[in-house]
Design an enzyme around this catalytic site. Structure first.
Site, PDB file in Angstrom:
ATOM      1  N   CYS A 101       6.123  -1.264  -3.433  1.00 28.91           N
ATOM      2  CA  CYS A 101       5.924   0.285  -2.772  1.00 28.91           C
ATOM      3  C   CYS A 101       5.714  -0.115  -1.243  1.00 28.91           C
ATOM      4  CB  CYS A 101       4.095  -0.264  -3.356  1.00 28.91           C
ATOM      5  SG  CYS A 101       3.112   1.306  -1.982  1.00 28.91           S
ATOM      6  N   GLU A 102       6.411   1.391  -1.461  1.00 29.94           N
ATOM      7  CA  GLU A 102       7.193   1.786  -0.106  1.00 29.94           C
ATOM      8  C   GLU A 102       6.198   2.286   1.354  1.00 29.94           C
ATOM      9  OE1 GLU A 102       8.031   6.597   0.058  1.00 29.94           O
ATOM     10  OE2 GLU A 102       9.486   4.928  -0.656  1.00 29.94           O
ATOM     11  N   HIS A 103       4.888   2.018   0.916  1.00 32.53           N
ATOM     12  CA  HIS A 103       3.759   2.162   1.537  1.00 32.53           C
ATOM     13  C   HIS A 103       2.719   1.272   2.447  1.00 32.53           C
ATOM     14  CE1 HIS A 103       3.494   6.003  -1.021  1.00 32.53           C
ATOM     15  NE2 HIS A 103       4.079   6.084   0.494  1.00 32.53           N
ATOM     16  N   HIS A 104       2.839  -0.235   1.400  1.00 30.96           N
ATOM     17  CA  HIS A 104       2.341  -1.327   1.656  1.00 30.96           C
ATOM     18  C   HIS A 104       3.654  -2.539   2.156  1.00 30.96           C
ATOM     19  CE1 HIS A 104      -1.504   1.246   1.219  1.00 30.96           C
ATOM     20  NE2 HIS A 104      -1.977   0.918   2.003  1.00 30.96           N
TER      21      HIS A 104
ATOM     22  N   GLN B 196       6.568   5.357  -7.376  1.00 33.04           N
ATOM     23  CA  GLN B 196       6.754   4.987  -8.829  1.00 33.04           C
ATOM     24  C   GLN B 196       7.571   5.974  -9.438  1.00 33.04           C
ATOM     25  OE1 GLN B 196       4.097   3.247 -11.349  1.00 33.04           O
ATOM     26  NE2 GLN B 196       4.359   4.112 -13.098  1.00 33.04           N
TER      27      GLN B 196
ATOM     28  N   HIS C 299       0.153  -1.271  -9.508  1.00 33.83           N
ATOM     29  CA  HIS C 299       0.631  -1.082  -7.789  1.00 33.83           C
ATOM     30  C   HIS C 299      -0.573  -2.466  -7.439  1.00 33.83           C
ATOM     31  CE1 HIS C 299       2.994   2.893  -7.902  1.00 33.83           C
ATOM     32  NE2 HIS C 299       2.740   2.146  -9.383  1.00 33.83           N
TER      33      HIS C 299
ATOM     34  N   CYS D 187      -0.583  -3.108  -4.036  1.00 32.69           N
ATOM     35  CA  CYS D 187      -1.886  -2.443  -3.109  1.00 32.69           C
ATOM     36  C   CYS D 187      -2.825  -1.227  -3.607  1.00 32.69           C
ATOM     37  CB  CYS D 187      -0.621  -1.337  -2.551  1.00 32.69           C
ATOM     38  SG  CYS D 187      -0.503   0.064  -3.621  1.00 32.69           S
TER      39      CYS D 187
END
Length: 225
Positions: free
Chosen positions: A113-116, A154, A182, A184
């Site tokens: 996941c590119e956010h976390h 995704q 995910h 996250c």
């Protein structure tokens, strides 16, 4: 002021998985450094993070962690960012005139996941209808793996897989469904360990309800051996 506005935007995003681009956001100089140079720099950054957390890097168990993480980032879990790592997907003439749907299902997906920067783990199901060209089965797995090995959203990954296969095969008749967990969501935040995320992209004939239904029915088949 600019920093404050940027921080406000990050806070507004929160835990929402929002993709700002259909392509992975990369700087123009993303590949100016060699892999070994990137590993050396990331090693120092990881070391700084761990020391900031109060960890004792002189301990035998931790002393090699910065180097291991740096090599993992560059050579493994984010290797799909580099265009040179894209698999060579050779195509062949459909000499046996197979005109039905071909489905490669249960392709393992390991992404991040590119956010976390936490894992995304699941399965991809990919299908196409040949218009005269076919591609090796293992190449479909490799294409999924290539787009998975990068910081991802995704929805974007699903679209990238379909778009790449459409270009390789010279047809719009390609589809992909991904069902993934995910971490996250599962291991932090709401910590819902049961939920998963399903995304889909249907091109060409797969936009027809009957063709789409046939594909989804194939996915449900029990292939336990």
């Amino acid at each position: 002021m600019k920093i404050d506005k940027a921080l406000e935007a990050i806070e507004a995003l929160g835990d929402n998985h929002v993709a700002t681009s259909a392509t992975n956001p990369l700087r123009k100089d993303a590949f100016k450094l060699s892999d070994s140079e990137k590993i050396a720099l990331i090693k120092e950054d990881v070391k700084h993070i761990m020391e900031t957390l109060g960890l004792d890097l002189t301990d035998d168990s931790l002393s090699g962690t910065p180097q291991r993480v740096a090599k993992m980032f560059v050579n493994e879990i984010f290797s799909g960012l580099h265009p040179d790592k894209k698999p060579n997907a050779s195509t062949f003439e459909n000499s046996y005139k197979y005109g039905e749907m071909l489905v490669e299902k249960n392709i393992t997906v390991y992404s991040t996941c590119e956010h976390h920067l936490l894992p995304i783990v699941g399965r991809a199901h990919v299908a196409y209808i040949s218009n005269g060209t076919v591609v090796g089965l293992s190449k479909m797995n490799r294409i999924v793996d290539y787009y998975a090995k990068r910081p991802q959203v995704q929805e974007r990954m699903t679209m990238q897989i379909v778009q790449d296969l459409q270009e390789i095969l010279g047809t719009k008749d390609v589809a992909c469904v991904i069902d993934a967990k995910h971490l996250c969501v599962n291991s932090r935040g709401i910590r819902d360990i049961e939920s998963s995320t399903v995304t889909s992209e249907f091109g060409g004939k797969f936009k027809d309800n009957s063709v789409r239904r046939e594909f989804l029915d194939y996915i449900k088949l029990d292939t336990t051996f």
